[in-house]
Design an enzyme around this catalytic site. Sequence first.
Site, mmCIF file in Angstrom:
data_model
loop_
_atom_site.group_PDB
_atom_site.id
_atom_site.type_symbol
_atom_site.label_atom_id
_atom_site.label_comp_id
_atom_site.label_asym_id
_atom_site.label_seq_id
_atom_site.Cartn_x
_atom_site.Cartn_y
_atom_site.Cartn_z
ATOM 1 C CG HIS A 30 -0.117 -9.075 -2.540
ATOM 2 N ND1 HIS A 30 0.090 -7.787 -3.123
ATOM 3 C CD2 HIS A 30 -1.319 -9.110 -1.439
ATOM 4 C CE1 HIS A 30 -0.590 -7.778 -2.587
ATOM 5 N NE2 HIS A 30 -1.119 -8.246 -1.607
ATOM 6 C CG HIS B 15 -2.200 -1.357 1.365
ATOM 7 N ND1 HIS B 15 -2.750 -1.323 2.587
ATOM 8 C CD2 HIS B 15 -2.016 -1.974 0.168
ATOM 9 C CE1 HIS B 15 -3.779 -2.335 1.821
ATOM 10 N NE2 HIS B 15 -2.879 -2.695 0.705
#
Length: 309
Positions: free
Chosen positions: A263, A78
């Site tokens: 991811h 993030h």
Amino acid sequence: MQTTLAGKIALNGVGVHGGVEANLTFKPAAADTGIVFSRTFADQSPRRISVSRQSVQATDLATVLGDRSGALVSTVEHALAAFAGLGVDNAEVEIDGPEVPILDGSAAPIVAAVDTVGVAKLSARRKYLKVLKPIRVENGASFGELTPYDAGFRLEVEIEFEHAMIGRQRFAGNLTPDVFRRDLSKARTFGFLKDVERLRGAGYARGASLDNTICLDGDGVLNPEGLRFADEFVRHKALDAVGDLALAGLPLFARYRSFRGGHKLNFQVVDALLADRSAYAVVEAPARSRREGAELAVGAPVLAYAPER
């Protein structure tokens, strides 16, 4: 030109997986520094790691950075997404815990913090990775693909979950700071109630709560405030992709398409790109000229150095 933060930022919170509290400080950095994490300890010297393909140690449920001594800091996606989305090229990130705080589950608190100090231009030209040919990774029904694209960086992310609140969702758009702020930064991470016990038993999701994670049960969303976007799930996957692709070390001139990604897949695409020296070139941002006080781009990105073939 390259950029950095115009001032220092401090944030605090718990990690979504370990549940450990950490203090996070973002500081300005010189041109060509990139994004550097510095883990501070009470009983030893700080350890530093630059964000790059080589620094990635794991990508299962979060992106973990480290070196030969082991893992250094996890759940960096993030923060990396916020820097990439806002066009911040260089920054020092100090952290005194093992995991970047999850905050509210999105990148919005980091964006708000960056906006309080602003972004400063530096004297060096920005460099990009320009994708020259398609790079594709497939994992069963999932795939991620980078293709040449001359108009900056474009995301086309699609997800599919067998849940009535999600189903099949798609986000597509060219990444700019305005698009990132408006369309992606506020989208929160999400998970399923049925998986909580298993994840916590494996050492994950110990800091997850309705304050930082969208939680879905068999019927709907448990968070009392509901969703921030009707398609918040795919927007968060797109946010994660922005952060994961920043592991390339430079912003991309490319189109990124993914289906049922995460991811691990995002990083596999970065890894495949950088493993093929004929698949990319490093280019510099074009020169700019001033006309009546406005800065106008002149020409296309220029070759800084070609890949080794």
